[in-house]
Write an enzyme that holds these catalytic residues in place. Sequence first.
Site, PDB file in Angstrom:
ATOM      1  N   ASP A  18       0.753  -1.393   0.071  1.00 46.71           N
ATOM      2  CA  ASP A  18      -0.163   0.052  -0.048  1.00 46.71           C
ATOM      3  C   ASP A  18       0.823   1.385  -0.053  1.00 46.71           C
ATOM      4  OD1 ASP A  18      -2.410   1.202  -0.219  1.00 46.71           O
ATOM      5  OD2 ASP A  18      -2.711   1.375   2.088  1.00 46.71           O
ATOM      6  N   ASN A  20       1.327   3.359  -2.880  1.00 44.26           N
ATOM      7  CA  ASN A  20       1.537   3.772  -4.308  1.00 44.26           C
ATOM      8  C   ASN A  20       1.228   5.048  -4.614  1.00 44.26           C
ATOM      9  OD1 ASN A  20       2.879   1.142  -4.349  1.00 44.26           O
ATOM     10  ND2 ASN A  20       1.304   0.396  -5.631  1.00 44.26           N
ATOM     11  N   ARG A  22       0.129   7.693  -2.868  1.00 40.38           N
ATOM     12  CA  ARG A  22       0.509   8.735  -2.040  1.00 40.38           C
ATOM     13  C   ARG A  22       2.275   9.064  -2.529  1.00 40.38           C
ATOM     14  NH1 ARG A  22      -1.170   6.219   3.369  1.00 40.38           N
ATOM     15  NH2 ARG A  22      -1.802   4.554   1.761  1.00 40.38           N
ATOM     16  N   ASN A  66     -11.353  -2.644  -5.371  1.00 43.95           N
ATOM     17  CA  ASN A  66     -10.015  -1.856  -5.972  1.00 43.95           C
ATOM     18  C   ASN A  66     -10.751  -1.404  -7.529  1.00 43.95           C
ATOM     19  OD1 ASN A  66      -7.171  -2.885  -4.627  1.00 43.95           O
ATOM     20  ND2 ASN A  66      -8.354  -1.041  -3.914  1.00 43.95           N
TER      21      ASN A  66
HETATM   22  C1  IPE Z   1      -5.383  -2.575   0.036  1.00 51.91           C
HETATM   23  O1  IPE Z   1      -5.019  -1.196  -0.175  1.00 51.91           O
HETATM   24  C2  IPE Z   1      -5.481  -3.328  -1.273  1.00 51.91           C
HETATM   25  C3  IPE Z   1      -4.175  -3.425  -1.940  1.00 51.91           C
HETATM   26  C4  IPE Z   1      -2.889  -3.294  -1.545  1.00 51.91           C
HETATM   27  C5  IPE Z   1      -4.171  -4.394  -3.238  1.00 51.91           C
HETATM   28  P1  IPE Z   1      -6.160  -0.148  -0.197  1.00 51.91           P
HETATM   29  O2  IPE Z   1      -5.379   0.798  -0.659  1.00 51.91           O
HETATM   30  O3  IPE Z   1      -7.176  -0.709  -1.414  1.00 51.91           O
HETATM   31  O4  IPE Z   1      -6.980  -0.263   0.753  1.00 51.91           O
HETATM   32  P2  IPE Z   1      -7.826   0.882   1.769  1.00 51.91           P
HETATM   33  O5  IPE Z   1      -8.827   1.506   0.858  1.00 51.91           O
HETATM   34  O6  IPE Z   1      -6.765   1.826   2.315  1.00 51.91           O
HETATM   35  O7  IPE Z   1      -8.239   0.101   2.910  1.00 51.91           O
HETATM   36  C1  IPE Z   2      -1.514   0.054  -3.182  1.00 48.15           C
HETATM   37  O1  IPE Z   2      -1.511   1.420  -3.307  1.00 48.15           O
HETATM   38  C2  IPE Z   2      -1.978  -0.345  -4.646  1.00 48.15           C
HETATM   39  C3  IPE Z   2      -3.232  -0.935  -4.841  1.00 48.15           C
HETATM   40  C4  IPE Z   2      -4.216  -0.930  -4.117  1.00 48.15           C
HETATM   41  C5  IPE Z   2      -3.347  -1.669  -6.213  1.00 48.15           C
HETATM   42  P1  IPE Z   2      -2.527   2.553  -3.567  1.00 48.15           P
HETATM   43  O2  IPE Z   2      -2.872   2.829  -4.856  1.00 48.15           O
HETATM   44  O3  IPE Z   2      -3.806   2.189  -2.414  1.00 48.15           O
HETATM   45  O4  IPE Z   2      -1.710   3.794  -2.773  1.00 48.15           O
HETATM   46  P2  IPE Z   2      -2.537   4.795  -1.850  1.00 48.15           P
HETATM   47  O5  IPE Z   2      -2.936   4.032  -0.713  1.00 48.15           O
HETATM   48  O6  IPE Z   2      -3.616   5.596  -2.509  1.00 48.15           O
HETATM   49  O7  IPE Z   2      -1.226   5.728  -1.487  1.00 48.15           O
HETATM   50 MG    MG Z   3      -3.997   2.418  -0.609  1.00 52.08          MG
END
Ligand code: IPE
Ligand code: IPE
Ligand code: MG
Length: 241
Positions: A18, A20, A22, A66
């Site tokens: 998690d 990416n 940000r 997602n």
């Molecule tokens: C969890 O991250 C899912 C993955 C890393 C694939 P999210 O970014 O989707 O989770 P929330 O929405 O912050 O709970």
């Molecule tokens: C995790 O990073 C990747 C996936 C959920 C696919 P994010 O895309 O959730 O990154 P943030 O949480 O918005 O920073």
């Molecule tokens: Mg995330």
Amino acid sequence: MEAKDFSVLPRHVAVIMDGNGRWAKKRGLPRTAGHIEGAKTFRKIGEYAGDLGIRHITFYAFSTENWSRPENEVAAIMRLFNEYLEEARERLEESIQKGIRLRFLGDRSRIDPDLLELMDFMEAATAEGKKVNLNIAINYGGQQELLQAVQSIAEDAASGRISAADVDAAMIENRLYTAGQPPVDLMIRPSGEQRLSNFLLWQSAYAEFWYSDVLWPDFTEQDFDEALKAYEKRNRRFGGV
Ligand code: IPE
Ligand code: IPE
Ligand code: MG
């Protein structure tokens, strides 16, 4: 670093990749740039975990929730996943030699057919791998996983193949995507969030949690070591004394 540097290693590590988005935002880049970097970190940490002797590692790549993201972001994540698989196919011999078994956890009904074909191919081609189980959770949701297990049990009960009294924990476990693999010992979540986000609900019943503020694209082997060192010191009681 070698496995012997740790007095105890988790059998199964789960990683919520998690932060990416940000990471990209901080740099004024599109979110997809964060996913590109995150995919590199995934390769690095996956390899490192295998070198350390971790037998089961599960990466959360895409959740059932997602899909609610913008279409172009979903497409970019799927494209990166496809790129990784094509690369893995090219390096198949190397994976086989290292004893890597690649598996995918999640609901496959919404996965693009070409991607699915590649997933099936890689799973079959590495099925004999005995050293490292590398699981990638894609279109994975813990609730969806339990739901499909319950449905399949209900079908068996309705057709008379089993009775209600036959239903036990092992029967549920055997119908999860992780069937045959040990429960999660260590759950790693970077990016400052402290929640499961529907990841491995059943399998994490007694998992130790390790959180970090580092964003996934910045996550290093040293961070992974730190999580393992923290795990070494945990006193796991499993409800006992
Ligand atoms: C969890 O991250 C899912 C993955 C890393 C694939 P999210 O970014 O989707 O989770 P929330 O929405 O912050 O709970
Ligand atoms: C995790 O990073 C990747 C996936 C959920 C696919 P994010 O895309 O959730 O990154 P943030 O949480 O918005 O920073
Ligand atoms: Mg995330």
